[in-house]
Design a protein around this motif. Structure first.
Motif, PDB file in Angstrom:
ATOM      1  N   PRO A   1      12.052 -12.735 -47.692  1.00  0.00           N
ATOM      2  CA  PRO A   1      11.489 -14.503 -47.215  1.00  0.00           C
ATOM      3  C   PRO A   1      12.215 -14.539 -46.123  1.00  0.00           C
ATOM      4  O   PRO A   1      11.324 -15.079 -45.172  1.00  0.00           O
ATOM      5  CB  PRO A   1      11.764 -15.457 -48.228  1.00  0.00           C
ATOM      6  CG  PRO A   1      12.870 -14.735 -48.709  1.00  0.00           C
ATOM      7  CD  PRO A   1      13.345 -13.949 -48.640  1.00  0.00           C
ATOM      8  N   ASP A   2      13.250 -14.093 -45.326  1.00  0.00           N
ATOM      9  CA  ASP A   2      13.231 -14.240 -44.305  1.00  0.00           C
ATOM     10  C   ASP A   2      13.958 -13.506 -43.582  1.00  0.00           C
ATOM     11  O   ASP A   2      15.288 -12.513 -44.243  1.00  0.00           O
ATOM     12  CB  ASP A   2      13.941 -15.361 -43.858  1.00  0.00           C
ATOM     13  CG  ASP A   2      15.419 -16.524 -45.080  1.00  0.00           C
ATOM     14  OD1 ASP A   2      15.897 -15.090 -45.078  1.00  0.00           O
ATOM     15  OD2 ASP A   2      15.422 -17.278 -45.769  1.00  0.00           O
ATOM     16  N   ALA A   3      15.036 -13.442 -42.052  1.00  0.00           N
ATOM     17  CA  ALA A   3      15.651 -12.577 -41.700  1.00  0.00           C
ATOM     18  C   ALA A   3      17.255 -12.377 -42.515  1.00  0.00           C
ATOM     19  O   ALA A   3      18.193 -11.148 -42.746  1.00  0.00           O
ATOM     20  CB  ALA A   3      16.136 -12.848 -40.365  1.00  0.00           C
ATOM     21  N   ALA A   4      17.678 -13.728 -42.841  1.00  0.00           N
ATOM     22  CA  ALA A   4      18.768 -13.681 -43.732  1.00  0.00           C
ATOM     23  C   ALA A   4      18.859 -12.441 -44.966  1.00  0.00           C
ATOM     24  O   ALA A   4      20.137 -12.497 -45.129  1.00  0.00           O
ATOM     25  CB  ALA A   4      18.919 -14.820 -43.322  1.00  0.00           C
ATOM     26  N   GLU A   5      18.369 -13.609 -45.941  1.00  0.00           N
ATOM     27  CA  GLU A   5      18.046 -12.258 -46.786  1.00  0.00           C
ATOM     28  C   GLU A   5      17.984 -11.055 -46.395  1.00  0.00           C
ATOM     29  O   GLU A   5      18.742  -9.895 -47.526  1.00  0.00           O
ATOM     30  CB  GLU A   5      16.969 -13.211 -47.977  1.00  0.00           C
ATOM     31  CG  GLU A   5      16.555 -12.220 -49.533  1.00  0.00           C
ATOM     32  CD  GLU A   5      17.804 -12.491 -49.866  1.00  0.00           C
ATOM     33  OE1 GLU A   5      17.633 -11.872 -50.895  1.00  0.00           O
ATOM     34  OE2 GLU A   5      18.709 -13.534 -49.459  1.00  0.00           O
ATOM     35  N   PHE A   6      17.106  -9.994 -45.172  1.00  0.00           N
ATOM     36  CA  PHE A   6      16.776  -9.106 -45.420  1.00  0.00           C
ATOM     37  C   PHE A   6      17.960  -8.492 -45.135  1.00  0.00           C
ATOM     38  O   PHE A   6      18.513  -8.169 -45.429  1.00  0.00           O
ATOM     39  CB  PHE A   6      15.823  -8.972 -44.407  1.00  0.00           C
ATOM     40  CG  PHE A   6      15.439  -8.251 -43.470  1.00  0.00           C
ATOM     41  CD1 PHE A   6      13.884  -7.223 -44.168  1.00  0.00           C
ATOM     42  CD2 PHE A   6      16.224  -6.808 -43.153  1.00  0.00           C
ATOM     43  CE1 PHE A   6      13.240  -5.816 -44.345  1.00  0.00           C
ATOM     44  CE2 PHE A   6      15.553  -5.322 -42.846  1.00  0.00           C
ATOM     45  CZ  PHE A   6      14.441  -4.984 -43.304  1.00  0.00           C
ATOM     46  N   ILE A   7      18.864  -9.430 -44.325  1.00  0.00           N
ATOM     47  CA  ILE A   7      20.132  -9.137 -43.587  1.00  0.00           C
ATOM     48  C   ILE A   7      21.484  -9.001 -45.047  1.00  0.00           C
ATOM     49  O   ILE A   7      22.011  -7.764 -45.638  1.00  0.00           O
ATOM     50  CB  ILE A   7      20.888  -9.660 -42.799  1.00  0.00           C
ATOM     51  CG1 ILE A   7      20.034  -9.002 -41.453  1.00  0.00           C
ATOM     52  CG2 ILE A   7      22.535  -9.249 -43.000  1.00  0.00           C
ATOM     53  CD1 ILE A   7      20.558 -10.366 -40.732  1.00  0.00           C
TER      54      ILE A   7
ATOM     55  N   LEU B   1      20.376  -8.138 -47.927  1.00  0.00           N
ATOM     56  CA  LEU B   1      19.919  -7.282 -49.130  1.00  0.00           C
ATOM     57  C   LEU B   1      20.698  -5.430 -48.673  1.00  0.00           C
ATOM     58  O   LEU B   1      21.208  -5.280 -49.506  1.00  0.00           O
ATOM     59  CB  LEU B   1      18.286  -7.883 -49.070  1.00  0.00           C
ATOM     60  CG  LEU B   1      18.015  -7.911 -50.059  1.00  0.00           C
ATOM     61  CD1 LEU B   1      16.233  -8.432 -49.705  1.00  0.00           C
ATOM     62  CD2 LEU B   1      17.869  -7.976 -51.366  1.00  0.00           C
ATOM     63  N   VAL B   2      20.031  -5.822 -46.702  1.00  0.00           N
ATOM     64  CA  VAL B   2      21.126  -4.153 -46.917  1.00  0.00           C
ATOM     65  C   VAL B   2      22.607  -4.901 -47.092  1.00  0.00           C
ATOM     66  O   VAL B   2      23.371  -3.616 -47.428  1.00  0.00           O
ATOM     67  CB  VAL B   2      20.954  -4.385 -45.254  1.00  0.00           C
ATOM     68  CG1 VAL B   2      21.755  -3.037 -44.541  1.00  0.00           C
ATOM     69  CG2 VAL B   2      19.685  -4.301 -45.049  1.00  0.00           C
TER      70      VAL B   2
END
Length: 160
Positions: A146-152, A154-155
């Protein structure tokens, strides 16, 4: 921008910044999408000469298409325009025609800029990223984040 420490050498998550992640790319064409993602690095601490950097990204793309298939492309350039490794990310809900070998549109674009002298670090980051993005579960998560923080997050989780 985080430096590559010995312990975190090549860690992709340590190079991701929320300000360099666009989860709603508007561009549908390859060059437009590359520009939209590259523009995220149009900051003095990322790229010294944006136009020169962007031309190097385009030139690298002309030499060899960076679409890996499975929704992913990793355009990149080794360049004098970067002081350290930088990554910008773009995600497209509709997909971008990247002229991929599998004929499928690209939905995740990880654009990497690296100083020319950082060959080993560059190869490590690109290799780690390509390996991570082969994981179906991670790709699905990144496409749904949903957002950049969650994207990071997950990586980072996939690298741990």
């Amino acid at each position: 921008m985080s430096k590559l420490s010995k312990s975190g050498a090549g860690k992709v998550a340590s190079l991701l910044r929320p300000t360099a992640i666009n989860l709603n790319l508007q561009a549908r064409g390859k060059i437009e999408a590359l520009r939209e993602v590259a523009t995220l690095l149009k900051q003095p601490d990322c790229v010294t000469d944006f136009d020169a950097f962007f031309q190097e990204i385009l030139e690298r793309e002309r030499v060899s298409n960076t679409a890996l298939g499975q929704d992913v492309a990793i355009p990149h350039a080794r360049t004098e325009q970067c002081k350290e490794i930088v990554i910008a990310v773009g995600r497209s809900a509709e997909g971008v025609d990247f002229e991929a070998k599998d004929g499928q549109p690209v939905r995740l674009i990880f654009l990497i800029g690296t100083p020319k002298q950082m060959v080993t670090e560059y190869l490590r980051v690109v290799g780690n990223l390509a390996r991570l993005l082969r994981q179906d579960q991670l790709r699905r998560g990144l496409l749904a984040a949903p957002d950049a923080a969650e994207f990071i997050r997950l990586v980072d989780q996939a690298e741990s």
